[in-house]
Design an enzyme around this catalytic site. Structure first.
Site, PDB file in Angstrom:
ATOM      1  N   ARG A 147       0.988  -1.248  -0.052  1.00  0.00           N
ATOM      2  CA  ARG A 147      -0.136   0.042   0.001  1.00  0.00           C
ATOM      3  C   ARG A 147       0.866   1.153  -0.069  1.00  0.00           C
ATOM      4  O   ARG A 147       1.611   1.304   0.773  1.00  0.00           O
ATOM      5  CB  ARG A 147      -0.776   0.113   1.233  1.00  0.00           C
TER       6      ARG A 147
ATOM      7  N   ARG B 212      -6.227  -5.790  -0.414  1.00  0.00           N
ATOM      8  CA  ARG B 212      -7.394  -5.709  -0.100  1.00  0.00           C
ATOM      9  C   ARG B 212      -8.037  -4.110   0.105  1.00  0.00           C
ATOM     10  O   ARG B 212      -7.361  -3.431   0.876  1.00  0.00           O
ATOM     11  CB  ARG B 212      -8.200  -6.399   1.127  1.00  0.00           C
TER      12      ARG B 212
ATOM     13  N   HIS C 118       3.327  -9.783   1.171  1.00  0.00           N
ATOM     14  CA  HIS C 118       3.432  -8.624   2.231  1.00  0.00           C
ATOM     15  C   HIS C 118       4.542  -8.059   2.748  1.00  0.00           C
ATOM     16  O   HIS C 118       4.622  -7.417   3.652  1.00  0.00           O
ATOM     17  CB  HIS C 118       2.496  -9.324   3.227  1.00  0.00           C
TER      18      HIS C 118
END
Length: 758
Positions: A371, A401, A431
């Site tokens: 992100r 998400r 991640h």
């Protein structure tokens, strides 16, 4: 007996969200910050229903016999328990919201209802409705010729039971489209009064359905399932980015999982809505609090001058370890560097990327992105590096998400700049927070590796607590090279030396280190395991922690969110202590600690002890080898274990209580910021000019003194992206735009204000 040590994941999460709601009720927090915590509680619950409840709902339809491996509950049983617990929390939520707004009224901030308006305010709203709302309303009467419409996720509607000579029918009015959510009422002073647009539309429902009698009405909001299995929905004829775009559109139309109502309605009307939306009565929740609290940020902007209603501003500081006058890579070559967000600024890491983009010795930059910020300086630096001829390889996780659309856009921008973009292996999210800079120098190939616990996001780096390690260690770089090699060819890292790399080389290594502590404890030594995590759900690791406790190993865990392990259960987890810190900043960093005294080894990691992190994601944990940095991380952990202001301790029944504040208050987050301010590097003094030796000269006739000539010294202008975050606020000059012709509504407002003054 052993079942008592396991808690259900979903119910544990609801306990966490309850702790967020407790912050909204904590009178030590400023009033508008309490309102913010209430908004966070609400938005957290939205996402919980969209993802976790949505997933359980799907599971209950596919195979309701499958039981959770910890609580042994079937999907339908978990759903019933969730609905029951959420319903119990509504009264606390409503009371909290009411208390906050009652306390805001003496501070001249009023959320008014249509029942307590002055005549002038009512006149204003009637005119506002006529000019700004009525022309754009979308009202429907549901009958055979007008089917029930699709209601988008999280949109607000008025639902009304209508009667006419033809019989009873249902009316629907949209409240979320095209309208400003907050309507501020005209004031003659600095007070703030407002209502919400749905409250105004609700008030005028009778005038909207003119041919009907409104028998009853309510505001309603639905939450839709957002849980989609990417791999099951994969279309092999499309590339991965196109697939994700298709899935985002599909997600918008998934089935409802919750219906919120603003007031209790009759059983027939509720049944009608449930039938239309294919929901059960269990999925209906009646709340007095506004159904969507995201509007509070608009109120915050309006109340920005009321400083006493907010936390005192705190600005991330420059790290004491970093010399701003020297290149970052040179400093990292000399020794590891460390940043602790939000106490220290991410700008030092941004500077590393910007310098690498221009450094002629830099050959490549490789990075994993999960992100990033809206106007990402990280993306800008990577694009600049590619445009400067560097090899830039970026793994963009398109499955992050609710950030899928953003990441699709970023992946396109990176490709357009010349970066090589890749995506994660099938079935696994990437991640990890890993960056590798490779240089070709006269002394050979050199590496700069950065490992973090949080996203490369300048905005969240000011809101979340995270850790960042920058090192030139060749063994760590060797493992990082292998991580990027595996990602580039769609493989997994099977073996690593220093880094722990999930899904193959993290969980097993953690278990080995725990086994070592068990062996030491059984031999009479001091076994110790510590961890700071967001969540704990991995049953394999939990069972090993139980084994640690039973062997006499001391286990200390700081877990902000979910913990499926219950601490302090006699004979099972009596040597385990679990606490949660919920405060001004979101606790997000992950720390693993093994051993006591001089044996202590410390890791920072992107991975929680969750099954999804340890077995279904690519994650990276890095050892902290620098003695000074290791000590600092251990101090962070110890301070959090001693926090008696924002920490709650878990009891053997799985509930959480605040630790009694005996003696000196310890608020870990406040202490870390105080230390960051105290440790800001002081500017180096200007070197004094060396004295000029006196020279013997013949005396000259005295002449009148001349004014000295002063040469102005100007600083080079800083580009916005290079401006350090530590600076005083300076009001920006803005050009006055050309005058525009006032709209009819603007002229009405001016007339209304003149009328009010007279």
């Amino acid at each position: 007996m052993k079942n008592r040590v396991y808690d259900n994941r979903e119910l544990s999460w609801l306990k966490f969200n309850q702790r967020v709601l407790e912050e909204a009720r904590d009178e030590r927090n400023p009033l508008l910050e309490r309102l913010l915590f209430q908004s966070i509680y609400s938005s957290n619950l939205d996402e919980f229903f969209m993802v976790r409840v949505g997933s359980l709902y799907d599971a209950s339809l596919v195979d309701d016999s499958h039981k959770d491996n910890k609580s042994k509950m079937k999907p339908s049983e978990q759903l019933s328990a969730i609905y029951s617990r959420v319903r119990e929390l509504i009264s606390t939520e409503d009371e909290s919201f009411k208390t906050i707004h009652k306390a805001l009224e003496p501070k001249n901030i009023m959320h008014k209802s249509m029942k307590n308006l002055t005549i002038q305010e009512l006149e204003f709203l009637e005119a506002y409705y006529a000019y700004e709302i009525k022309p754009f309303l979308n009202a429907l009467v549901i009958d055979k010729r007008h089917p029930f419409p699709f209601l988008p996720n999280k949109s607000i509607y008025v639902a009304a039971k209508l009667s006419s000579k033809s019989g009873i029918t249902l009316g629907i009015i949209g409240c979320s489209e095209k309208f400003e959510r907050v309507i501020f009422l005209p004031r003659q002073d600095d007070s703030i009064a407002y209502i919400l647009v749905e409250e105004l539309i609700f008030h005028f429902t009778d005038k909207i359905f003119t041919g009907y009698k409104v028998e009853e009405k309510t505001l309603m909001r639905i939450t839709r399932n957002a849980d989609i299995d990417v791999d099951e929905s994969f279309d092999r004829e499309l590339d991965f980015r196109q697939n994700m775009s298709e899935l985002i559109n599909k997600r918008k139309r998934l089935c409802p999982v919750r219906l919120q109502l603003s007031k209790q309605i009759s059983d027939p009307l509720q049944k009608e809505l449930c039938t239309r939306l294919e929901l059960s009565k269990k999925q209906v929740f009646v709340e007095k609090t506004p159904l969507d609290l995201s509007y509070v940020f608009t109120v915050f902007d309006k109340a920005a001058d009321k400083k006493e209603l907010f936390f005192e501003p705190q600005t991330p500081q420059l790290s004491r370890m970093i010399d701003e006058s020297r290149p970052m890579i040179d400093q990292i070559d000399e020794g590891d560097l460390f940043l602790s967000y939000p106490y220290e600024s991410i700008q030092s890491f941004i500077r590393l990327l910007n310098e690498a983009a221009k450094d002629e010795s830099v050959v490549s930059i490789k990075m994993t992105l999960y992100r990033v910020a809206k106007n990402s300086k990280v993306i800008k630096a990577l694009c600049a590096a590619a445009e400067n001829g560097k090899e830039v390889c970026v793994l963009v996780e398109l499955r992050a998400r609710f950030d899928e659309e953003n990441n699709i856009g970023w992946s396109k921008q990176l490709e357009e700049a010349g970066c090589r973009v890749m995506y994660g292996p099938k079935g696994l999210k990437v991640h990890s927070k890993l960056c590798l800079i490779t240089r070709k120098t006269p002394d050979g190939v050199k590496y700069t590796t950065q490992i973090g616990t949080g996203n490369y996001n300048e905005k969240t780096a000011g809101l979340y607590t995270d850790l960042c390690l920058m090192t030139s260690n060749r063994d760590i770089a060797k493992d990082a090279v292998e991580v990027f090699r595996a990602l580039s060819v769609g493989e997994l890292v099977e073996k690593s030396d220093l880094l722990l790399v999930a899904p193959r080389c993290l969980q097993n290594r953690v278990l080995e280190m725990m086994d070592n502590e068990i062996a030491i404890a059984k031999a009479g030594g001091d076994g110790y395991v510590g961890a700071k995590l967001n969540s704990l759900t991995d049953k394999v690791i939990m069972d090993k922690l139980i084994e640690c406790s039973q062997a006499g190993v001391k286990v200390e865990l700081v877990i902000r969110g979910i913990s499926c392990l219950v601490a302090g259960v006699e004979g099972v987890t009596e040597n385990v202590r679990i606490r949660s810190i919920v405060g001004r900043y979101l606790e997000h960093s992950r720390i693993y600690i093994f051993g006591s005294g001089v044996r202590k080894s410390v890791y920072i990691s992107s991975a929680d002890y969750m099954t999804r992190n340890t077995t279904r994601r690519v994650e990276v944990a890095a050892p902290v080898l620098d003695a000074g940095i290791k000590k600092r991380i251990l101090d962070i952990f110890e301070t959090q274990m001693n926090d008696n202001v924002k920490a709650r301790d878990m009891l053997p029944d799985g509930t959480y209580v605040r630790k009694p504040s005996a003696g000196v208050s310890v608020d870990a987050q406040s202490r870390f910021f105080a230390e960051a301010y105290a440790n800001v590097p002081k500017p180096k003094p200007e070197p004094k000019p060396e004295p000029i030796p006196e020279q013997k000269t013949e005396p000259k006739p005295e002449q009148p003194a001349e004014s000295p000539t002063v040469t102005p010294v100007t600083q080079p202008e800083q580009k916005p992206e290079d401006t350090p975050i530590v600076q005083t606020d300076i009001a920006e000059k803005t050009e006055t735009p050309p005058a525009k012709k006032k709209s009819l509504w603007s002229r009405f407002i001016a007339l209304f204000r003149r009328k009010s003054k007279s």
